[in-house]
Design an enzyme around this catalytic site. Sequence first.
Site, PDB file in Angstrom:
ATOM      1  N   THR A  60       0.826  -1.207   0.000  1.00 24.96           N
ATOM      2  CA  THR A  60       0.000   0.000   0.000  1.00 24.96           C
ATOM      3  C   THR A  60       0.867   1.267   0.000  1.00 24.96           C
ATOM      4  O   THR A  60       1.927   1.298   0.613  1.00 24.96           O
ATOM      5  CB  THR A  60      -0.914  -0.013   1.243  1.00 24.96           C
ATOM      6  OG1 THR A  60      -1.626  -1.249   1.257  1.00 24.96           O
ATOM      7  CG2 THR A  60      -1.902   1.136   1.232  1.00 24.96           C
ATOM      8  N   GLU A  61       0.370   2.294  -0.693  1.00 24.76           N
ATOM      9  CA  GLU A  61       1.047   3.596  -0.740  1.00 24.76           C
ATOM     10  C   GLU A  61       0.050   4.681  -0.337  1.00 24.76           C
ATOM     11  O   GLU A  61      -1.158   4.420  -0.275  1.00 24.76           O
ATOM     12  CB  GLU A  61       1.566   3.845  -2.159  1.00 24.76           C
ATOM     13  CG  GLU A  61       2.610   2.814  -2.556  1.00 24.76           C
ATOM     14  CD  GLU A  61       3.314   3.134  -3.863  1.00 24.76           C
ATOM     15  OE1 GLU A  61       2.918   4.124  -4.540  1.00 24.76           O
ATOM     16  OE2 GLU A  61       4.259   2.394  -4.193  1.00 24.76           O
ATOM     17  N   GLU A  95      -6.752  -7.194   3.459  1.00 28.34           N
ATOM     18  CA  GLU A  95      -6.809  -8.276   2.445  1.00 28.34           C
ATOM     19  C   GLU A  95      -7.944  -8.065   1.456  1.00 28.34           C
ATOM     20  O   GLU A  95      -8.619  -9.014   1.063  1.00 28.34           O
ATOM     21  CB  GLU A  95      -6.945  -9.649   3.118  1.00 28.34           C
ATOM     22  CG  GLU A  95      -5.807 -10.032   4.030  1.00 28.34           C
ATOM     23  CD  GLU A  95      -4.485 -10.207   3.306  1.00 28.34           C
ATOM     24  OE1 GLU A  95      -4.493 -10.438   2.089  1.00 28.34           O
ATOM     25  OE2 GLU A  95      -3.443 -10.086   3.966  1.00 28.34           O
TER      26      GLU A  95
HETATM   27  C1  LIG Z   1      -4.189  -1.376  10.408  1.00 25.35           C
HETATM   28  C2  LIG Z   1      -3.837  -1.602   8.966  1.00 25.35           C
HETATM   29  C3  LIG Z   1      -2.793  -2.454   8.636  1.00 25.35           C
HETATM   30  C4  LIG Z   1      -2.409  -2.625   7.300  1.00 25.35           C
HETATM   31  N1  LIG Z   1      -1.308  -3.397   7.006  1.00 25.35           N
HETATM   32  C5  LIG Z   1      -0.830  -3.396   5.730  1.00 25.35           C
HETATM   33  C6  LIG Z   1       0.410  -4.033   5.410  1.00 25.35           C
HETATM   34  O1  LIG Z   1       1.068  -4.657   6.252  1.00 25.35           O
HETATM   35  N2  LIG Z   1       0.879  -3.943   4.132  1.00 25.35           N
HETATM   36  C7  LIG Z   1       0.211  -3.282   3.162  1.00 25.35           C
HETATM   37  O2  LIG Z   1       0.702  -3.229   2.038  1.00 25.35           O
HETATM   38  N3  LIG Z   1      -0.978  -2.663   3.425  1.00 25.35           N
HETATM   39  C8  LIG Z   1      -1.496  -2.704   4.679  1.00 25.35           C
HETATM   40  N4  LIG Z   1      -2.685  -2.071   4.965  1.00 25.35           N
HETATM   41  C9  LIG Z   1      -3.370  -1.353   3.902  1.00 25.35           C
HETATM   42  C10 LIG Z   1      -4.658  -2.032   3.450  1.00 25.35           C
HETATM   43  O3  LIG Z   1      -4.339  -3.187   2.731  1.00 25.35           O
HETATM   44  C11 LIG Z   1      -5.407  -0.978   2.623  1.00 25.35           C
HETATM   45  O4  LIG Z   1      -5.874   0.001   3.523  1.00 25.35           O
HETATM   46  C12 LIG Z   1      -6.560  -1.594   1.853  1.00 25.35           C
HETATM   47  O5  LIG Z   1      -6.053  -2.400   0.807  1.00 25.35           O
HETATM   48  C13 LIG Z   1      -7.438  -0.506   1.225  1.00 25.35           C
HETATM   49  O6  LIG Z   1      -6.691   0.406   0.501  1.00 25.35           O
HETATM   50  P1  LIG Z   1      -6.849   1.985   0.773  1.00 25.35           P
HETATM   51  O7  LIG Z   1      -6.791   2.204   2.235  1.00 25.35           O
HETATM   52  O8  LIG Z   1      -5.890   2.715  -0.097  1.00 25.35           O
HETATM   53  O9  LIG Z   1      -8.316   2.314   0.328  1.00 25.35           O
HETATM   54  P2  LIG Z   1      -8.835   2.671  -1.159  1.00 25.35           P
HETATM   55  O10 LIG Z   1      -8.304   1.669  -2.116  1.00 25.35           O
HETATM   56  O11 LIG Z   1      -8.559   4.093  -1.433  1.00 25.35           O
HETATM   57  O12 LIG Z   1     -10.402   2.455  -0.980  1.00 25.35           O
HETATM   58  C14 LIG Z   1     -11.261   3.476  -0.427  1.00 25.35           C
HETATM   59  C15 LIG Z   1     -12.708   3.018  -0.601  1.00 25.35           C
HETATM   60  O13 LIG Z   1     -13.003   2.858  -1.995  1.00 25.35           O
HETATM   61  C16 LIG Z   1     -13.502   1.536  -2.222  1.00 25.35           C
HETATM   62  N5  LIG Z   1     -13.025   1.061  -3.540  1.00 25.35           N
HETATM   63  C17 LIG Z   1     -11.787   1.195  -4.075  1.00 25.35           C
HETATM   64  N6  LIG Z   1     -11.725   0.600  -5.280  1.00 25.35           N
HETATM   65  C18 LIG Z   1     -12.965   0.074  -5.525  1.00 25.35           C
HETATM   66  C19 LIG Z   1     -13.540  -0.686  -6.581  1.00 25.35           C
HETATM   67  N7  LIG Z   1     -12.823  -1.037  -7.681  1.00 25.35           N
HETATM   68  N8  LIG Z   1     -14.828  -1.087  -6.481  1.00 25.35           N
HETATM   69  C20 LIG Z   1     -15.561  -0.758  -5.386  1.00 25.35           C
HETATM   70  N9  LIG Z   1     -15.072  -0.038  -4.340  1.00 25.35           N
HETATM   71  C21 LIG Z   1     -13.794   0.369  -4.409  1.00 25.35           C
HETATM   72  C22 LIG Z   1     -12.975   0.678  -1.105  1.00 25.35           C
HETATM   73  O14 LIG Z   1     -13.798  -0.459  -0.869  1.00 25.35           O
HETATM   74  C23 LIG Z   1     -13.000   1.659   0.061  1.00 25.35           C
HETATM   75  O15 LIG Z   1     -14.296   1.688   0.612  1.00 25.35           O
HETATM   76  C24 LIG Z   1      -3.118  -1.953   6.282  1.00 25.35           C
HETATM   77  C25 LIG Z   1      -4.210  -1.128   6.618  1.00 25.35           C
HETATM   78  C26 LIG Z   1      -4.560  -0.950   7.927  1.00 25.35           C
HETATM   79  C27 LIG Z   1      -5.710  -0.021   8.257  1.00 25.35           C
END
Ligand SMILES: Cc1cc2nc3c(=O)[nH]c(=O)nc-3n(C[C@H](O)[C@H](O)[C@H](O)COP(=O)(O)OP(=O)(O)OC[C@H]3O[C@@H](n4cnc5c(N)ncnc54)[C@H](O)[C@@H]3O)c2cc1C
Length: 386
Positions: free
Chosen positions: A125-126, A364
């Site tokens: 994630t970024e 996930e």
């Molecule tokens: C406590 C915690 C630990 C984590 N640990 C890790 C880690 O170890 N390594 C790592 O790499 N990441 C990690 N993450 C990141 C996590 O995997 C991401 O937060 C998650 O994948 C969602 O990405 P985002 O936060 O950028 O949300 P976004 O992708 O910006 O999504 C925002 C909203 O838009 C919706 N959305 C986005 N795209 C679509 C679509 N195509 N169709 C429908 N809805 C959509 C989503 O469902 C969500 O409601 C962690 C996050 C947290 C909170």
Amino acid sequence: MNFELTEEQQAFREVLRRFVDKEIVPVARDWEHSGRYPTEIVTGMAEMGLFGMTVPEAYGGLDLDPVSFALVFEELSRGWMGIAGILGSHSLSCRMIAAHGTDEQRQRYLPELASGRRRTGIGLTEPDAGTDLQGIRTTARLTGGNYLVNGTKMWITNARHADPLPVLVKTDPAATPAHRGMSVLLVDADTPGFTVTKDIAKLGYKGTESCEVVLDGALVPQENLLGGVEGRGLQQVLSALEWGRVNIAARSVGIAQRGYDEALAYARQRKAFGRPIADFQAIQLKLGSMATNVQAARLMAYYAADAVRLGRADGPTGMAKIFCSEVALETAIDAMKVHGGYGYSTEYEVERLYRDAILMSIGEGTNDVLRTVVAKSAVRGDTVIG
Ligand SMILES: Cc1cc2nc3c(=O)[nH]c(=O)nc-3n(C[C@H](O)[C@H](O)[C@H](O)COP(=O)(O)OP(=O)(O)OC[C@H]3O[C@@H](n4cnc5c(N)ncnc54)[C@H](O)[C@@H]3O)c2cc1C
């Protein structure tokens, strides 16, 4: 059809239960609130071999079957979900290195990762890309035997302990489709230009750190390219995702089970109007729904885990992750309601379950995105319901 765990799985669950009840349950509330790092629990998990649960036996690991893998996350999360986080991305990256690493990379990292002497996580994630992994901006340019890496990773669990941290990068930012230009680099902790810049303050999931990581002109040796061939990074990462969904489904079952246990115990001993509140039908309706949902979630999680054993399982793992995470949150909220005002107190366990449960719908793959994954799998005909 057989709904029983094997004898070996039952014995393994007993060992896990004893460990969780003795080492985690008594300290979880205090350590979670104080922010103390659970060093002794990490040592205990290492002694049990849990850091090697997805490492092949040839490298000193336990090489657990997916149902036993689920049992680890279920039982730990019954005690304290944050502890499961210490093993979550670690076990997925071990699996990824075992499946896709070169012989030299496996030899170099897996034995120490299995023992817990080394630990790992995953950097996908970024700040501007989570669900849309092909939209990442971290670049890696090969120059004189090293990759010059620039970018920022967000929310990286275990970042302060990971060595190496597998990081998803773009080795060819111009590639179309984008995934053809994506690779995984195994970034050693002492790499110049690699810095864990901050711990992100969060609602729950305490006990394990979630960090921002900056790669600022970091020089990563070419031999740390996972598998030794560019352009395979997204597939390598996605190959571990089904285990990841089983992991989250199982953590959700553990949270839900604890919510149910706490609610049942409280309902038996709390009195109102001269009777235990368990005598009131409104409380019974909650307990009955909780029991039903927890058991249904458990069956879905184990079914999904067993489906992974049998092969590709987008549908079962996606459905289990969605359902179990929603049961975890609903059960945590109902457990708080059964506790009345005390449910809102930090002196009881249930408020932590509530704070931890919400995360299960995000990690996930968010539940909404997973619903689309399940639907696409059904439309393709890969997932058949009925
Ligand atoms: C406590 C915690 C630990 C984590 N640990 C890790 C880690 O170890 N390594 C790592 O790499 N990441 C990690 N993450 C990141 C996590 O995997 C991401 O937060 C998650 O994948 C969602 O990405 P985002 O936060 O950028 O949300 P976004 O992708 O910006 O999504 C925002 C909203 O838009 C919706 N959305 C986005 N795209 C679509 C679509 N195509 N169709 C429908 N809805 C959509 C989503 O469902 C969500 O409601 C962690 C996050 C947290 C909170």
